[in-house]
Design an enzyme around this catalytic site. Structure first.
Site, mmCIF file in Angstrom:
data_model
loop_
_atom_site.group_PDB
_atom_site.id
_atom_site.type_symbol
_atom_site.label_atom_id
_atom_site.label_comp_id
_atom_site.label_asym_id
_atom_site.label_seq_id
_atom_site.Cartn_x
_atom_site.Cartn_y
_atom_site.Cartn_z
ATOM 1 N N ASP A 22 -3.740 -0.667 9.883
ATOM 2 C CA ASP A 22 -2.338 -0.275 9.728
ATOM 3 C C ASP A 22 -1.809 0.457 10.969
ATOM 4 O O ASP A 22 -2.486 1.315 11.526
ATOM 5 C CB ASP A 22 -2.261 0.668 8.518
ATOM 6 N N GLU A 50 -1.834 -4.753 12.398
ATOM 7 C CA GLU A 50 -0.421 -4.612 12.078
ATOM 8 C C GLU A 50 0.240 -3.908 13.255
ATOM 9 O O GLU A 50 0.158 -2.687 13.389
ATOM 10 C CB GLU A 50 -0.204 -3.774 10.806
HETATM 11 C C1 GLC Z 1 2.631 0.193 7.633
HETATM 12 C C2 GLC Z 1 2.683 -0.227 6.179
HETATM 13 C C3 GLC Z 1 3.785 0.510 5.477
HETATM 14 C C4 GLC Z 1 3.566 2.003 5.628
HETATM 15 C C5 GLC Z 1 3.391 2.394 7.094
HETATM 16 C C6 GLC Z 1 2.899 3.800 7.241
HETATM 17 O O1 GLC Z 1 3.771 -0.198 8.313
HETATM 18 O O2 GLC Z 1 2.841 -1.619 6.085
HETATM 19 O O3 GLC Z 1 3.862 0.152 4.126
HETATM 20 O O4 GLC Z 1 4.641 2.689 5.077
HETATM 21 O O5 GLC Z 1 2.444 1.569 7.739
HETATM 22 O O6 GLC Z 1 1.550 3.873 6.844
#
Ligand code: GLC
Ligand code: CA
Length: 542
Positions: free
Chosen positions: A203, A245
């Site tokens: 993440d 991500e």
């Molecule tokens: C990523 C996740 C999201 C979350 C963010 C902070 O973007 O997909 O849902 O709020 O990280 O952890």
């Protein structure tokens, strides 16, 4: 049994699931790990290879579990570590894999580490976080949750200092300049990998390290740590994967693959909004342009493509003008908007129009990359824009037309979120049971497309080429080829019939085989009805 190839993720289909939302096995109104295990057959039946599990850890749930209080346990609402092990075992038994979210960048402020950090500035945990006496450092870093946060610094009454956070202020960023943090995160990886999971969706990876005078995103020091994570996988857990991500422009995304020694996969963020834009404009050039801008990646890497996920449909990677256009078309009501995005599910974004939904899936499945399907989108679930934050796209899975959509036996009032009941998207007619029985349902269409994709690996791993559209701007023709076969995937993104003459792209001896109808095609000129698509395989006539 699991497939053995270490490159299994290059030709696969992923499925993103929220345990809380999937199936409640003990009647407390909250989906749980045992419930998910009970529903694995549904996921397998769709043709999924790998499940991505949203965070399952103890958490105060301010950010739906992305605010982790304990990385070494399971949230009591969802079950126990033993339940998790059982889920992994049952997933593998069905020939599927499972990866989990790894929230690398930040913890919850309810995490013991942060509590200790605040309680005593001399505690070793103090240095787990990023502190400052002023809130005027790193001012070039943008604010991500623009609707709720006004600064990336928050004041701690206890320490009389500011701490750094890229998301909600209750999510303090970890300090990756501290070797202890670097080791801790690796131990967390080992803890879960030892239970047999197949990797992580990491993440928010661009934000690990801060440096003055930079945007504090994509820094070389951040990449260096991510490579250490990869090294751990290669040396200790070969065959498992890391999926990034990183919501970034293509040129900033590319370094996350490095020389094939950083991430195995990364989400193709910039492509996603352009698919929706192309559909709205009936003009495929935004898709073609972004594919051109997307650099090639090492052979052992793969993009992960998607239409929707658990967050708002992000419009961070588009121009201001395009953002306004997308908001106008897809989020006409203010509550549909959130931060720089749109908090709606796939089906409502497309007005529940089955033809358009199928078309976008077909497009996704013929583009380069491993597609990921968000739970519920395989049946065209609706959303609830009146819920807070992104909860409206995280409502209970709709299994049947019975009580609570078959999600839970609990009293309706105790459900973690209400099921979608109103009008067009009510669980009374949008549910798994009904779609399973209906050959022409969205579920069965997607299932069929995925099966065809699986038996024609060129669609997943072949070279791709966009055939320039001479006849019509709304026609997207993608040619996928390898030394053995060629497939033309045709998509009509308009409300008009379009003709495409394949002849000029073929040799004399070749015949065309329509993969979707399992029929040879006599005409070399194809008529595509409004929003129609087709996959044509080219074969030699001898
Ligand atoms: C990523 C996740 C999201 C979350 C963010 C902070 O973007 O997909 O849902 O709020 O990280 O952890
Ligand atoms: Ca439960």
């Amino acid at each position: 049994m699991k497939k053995e190839s270490p490159l299994w993720y290059k030709n696969a289909v992923f499925y993103e699931v929220s345990t809380r939302a999937y199936y409640d096995s003990n009647g407390d109104g909250i989906g749980d790990l045992n419930g998910l295990t009970q529903k694995l057959d549904h996921i397998q039946h769709l043709g999924v290879d790998c499940i991505w599990l949203l965070p399952i850890f103890p958490s105060p749930l301010v950010d739906d579990g992305y605010d982790i209080a304990d990385y070494y346990d399971v949230h009591p609402d969802l079950g126990t570590i033993d339940d998790f092990k059982e889920l992994v075992k049952e997933t593998h038994k069905r020939g599927m894999r499972i990866i989990a979210d790894l929230v690398v960048n930040h913890t919850s402020d309810q995490c013991e580490w942060f509590k200790k950090a605040e309680a005593d500035v001399h505690s070793p945990y103090h240095d787990y976080y990023v502190w400052s006496d002023t809130d005027q450092r790193y001012t070039d870093a943008r604010i991500i949750f623009v609707d709720t946060e006004t600064s990336n610094w928050a004041w701690s009454e206890k320490t009389q200092q500011f701490y750094w956070h890229r998301f909600y202020s209750c999510q303090p960023d970890l300090n990756y300049d501290n070797p202890a943090v670097r080791e801790e995160m690796k131990n967390i990886m080992r803890f879960w990998l030892d239970m047999g999971i197949d990797g992580f969706r990491a993440d928010a990876v661009p934000y690990l390290i801060e440096r003055e005078g930079t945007t504090c995103e994509n820094l070389p020091e951040t990449h260096a740590y991510l490579k250490e994570m990869r090294k751990l996988i290669d040396e200790e857990y070969p065959g498992r994967i890391l999926l990034a991500e990183a919501n970034q422009w293509p040129q900033d995304l590319r370094p996350y693959f490095a020389d094939g020694d950083e991430f195995h996969m990364a989400f193709q963020f910039p492509l996603m909004p352009r698919i929706f834009k192309a559909l709205a404009k009936q003009d495929v050039s935004p898709i073609i342009e972004i594919l051109k801008m997307t650099p090639s990646i090492p052979d052992n890497c793969q993009w992960c493509t998607f239409l929707r996920n658990h967050d708002e449909l992000t419009l961070e990677m588009v121009t201001e003008k395009d953002r306004q256009f997308m908001w106008q078309v897809y989020a006409p009501v203010n509550r549909m908007r959130l931060n720089l995005g749109i908090r709606r599910r796939l089906a409502p974004l497309l007005d529940g129009d089955a033809k358009k939904i199928e078309l976008l899936y077909a497009l996704l499945f013929s583009l380069p990359g491993t597609p990921i399907i968000y739970y519920g989108d395989e049946i065209g679930m609706g959303d609830n824009i009146y819920l807070e934050d992104r909860d409206g796209v995280r409502t209970p899975m709709q299994w049947n037309n019975g009580k609570n959509a078959g999600f839970s036996d609990a009293m309706e009032e105790t459900l973690y979120l209400p099921v979608i009941k109103s009008d067009q998207f009510s669980y009374l007619h949008i549910n798994v049971a009904e779609q399973m029985q209906d050959d022409s349902s969205l579920f069965n269409h997607i299932r069929k497309l995925l099966a065809i994709r699986k038996s024609n690996p060129v669609l997943a791993e072949g070279d791709y080429e966009v055939i320039p559209h001479t006849s019509d701007p709304a026609l997207l023709v993608i040619k996928r080829s390898d030394p053995h076969e060629t497939i033309f995937a045709l998509h009509n993104l308009s409300n008009q019939t379009i003709a495409f003459d394949l002849q000029s792209h073929l040799g004399h001896e070749e015949i065309i085989y329509n993969l979707l109808e399992e029929l040879p095609l006599n005409e070399k000129c194809c008529q595509l009805r409004p929003y129609a698509y087709t996959w044509l395989k080219i074969a030699n006539s001898d």
